[in-house]
Design a protein around this motif. Structure first.
Motif, PDB file in Angstrom:
ATOM      1  N   HIS A   1       0.835  -1.198   0.000  1.00 43.60           N
ATOM      2  CA  HIS A   1       0.000   0.000   0.000  1.00 43.60           C
ATOM      3  C   HIS A   1       0.874   1.254   0.000  1.00 43.60           C
ATOM      4  O   HIS A   1       2.092   1.177   0.129  1.00 43.60           O
ATOM      5  N   GLU A   2       0.245   2.433  -0.080  1.00 43.92           N
ATOM      6  CA  GLU A   2       0.972   3.704  -0.079  1.00 43.92           C
ATOM      7  C   GLU A   2       1.237   4.181   1.341  1.00 43.92           C
ATOM      8  O   GLU A   2       0.369   4.103   2.211  1.00 43.92           O
TER       9      GLU A   2
ATOM     10  N   THR B   1       5.761  10.108  -1.199  1.00 41.15           N
ATOM     11  CA  THR B   1       4.856   8.973  -1.081  1.00 41.15           C
ATOM     12  C   THR B   1       5.421   7.816  -1.899  1.00 41.15           C
ATOM     13  O   THR B   1       5.921   8.006  -3.002  1.00 41.15           O
ATOM     14  N   THR B   2       5.358   6.628  -1.318  1.00 42.25           N
ATOM     15  CA  THR B   2       5.821   5.428  -2.009  1.00 42.25           C
ATOM     16  C   THR B   2       4.924   4.263  -1.627  1.00 42.25           C
ATOM     17  O   THR B   2       4.087   4.383  -0.732  1.00 42.25           O
TER      18      THR B   2
ATOM     19  N   ASP C   1       0.211   5.293   6.651  1.00 35.55           N
ATOM     20  CA  ASP C   1       1.173   5.497   7.741  1.00 35.55           C
ATOM     21  C   ASP C   1       2.332   6.374   7.284  1.00 35.55           C
ATOM     22  O   ASP C   1       2.584   6.537   6.092  1.00 35.55           O
ATOM     23  N   THR C   2       3.061   6.934   8.259  1.00 35.10           N
ATOM     24  CA  THR C   2       4.223   7.765   7.985  1.00 35.10           C
ATOM     25  C   THR C   2       5.459   7.097   8.562  1.00 35.10           C
ATOM     26  O   THR C   2       5.472   6.700   9.729  1.00 35.10           O
ATOM     27  N   LEU C   3       6.494   6.969   7.747  1.00 40.11           N
ATOM     28  CA  LEU C   3       7.778   6.416   8.169  1.00 40.11           C
ATOM     29  C   LEU C   3       8.757   7.575   8.286  1.00 40.11           C
ATOM     30  O   LEU C   3       9.065   8.240   7.303  1.00 40.11           O
TER      31      LEU C   3
END
Length: 80
Positions: free
Chosen positions: A10-11, A23-24, A33-35
């Motif tokens: 997912h993105e 965004t990847t 989610d944010t990494l």
């Protein structure tokens, strides 16, 4: 191919150390989610050619305090 054995793809949003983001697609976390990266190509010595001490957990300061009597000339940690 067997069903339900592969991780969901997912993105997510990746935030670099300088605050820029992109965004990847990934299997990390949940969709949206944010990494947040502690080290990336903008700060890692392998890409920058400069060695920096990043003291996110206080380990460098703890080492310097423990061995300050040995005259090793402690390194100054960089908060990152």
């Amino acid at each position: 191919m067997k069903k339900d054995i592969h991780p969901q793809y997912h993105e997510i949003t990746v935030v670099m150390t300088d605050g820029s983001e992109f965004t990847t697609r990934s299997t990390y976390g949940e969709p949206g989610d944010t990494l947040r990266l502690d080290i990336d190509p903008k700060t890692h010595p392998a890409w920058t050619g400069q060695h920096r001490l990043i003291d996110t957990g206080g380990q460098v300061a703890k080492f310097n305090k423990r061995y300050e009597g040995f005259g090793l000339g402690g390194a100054e940690p960089e908060n990152g």
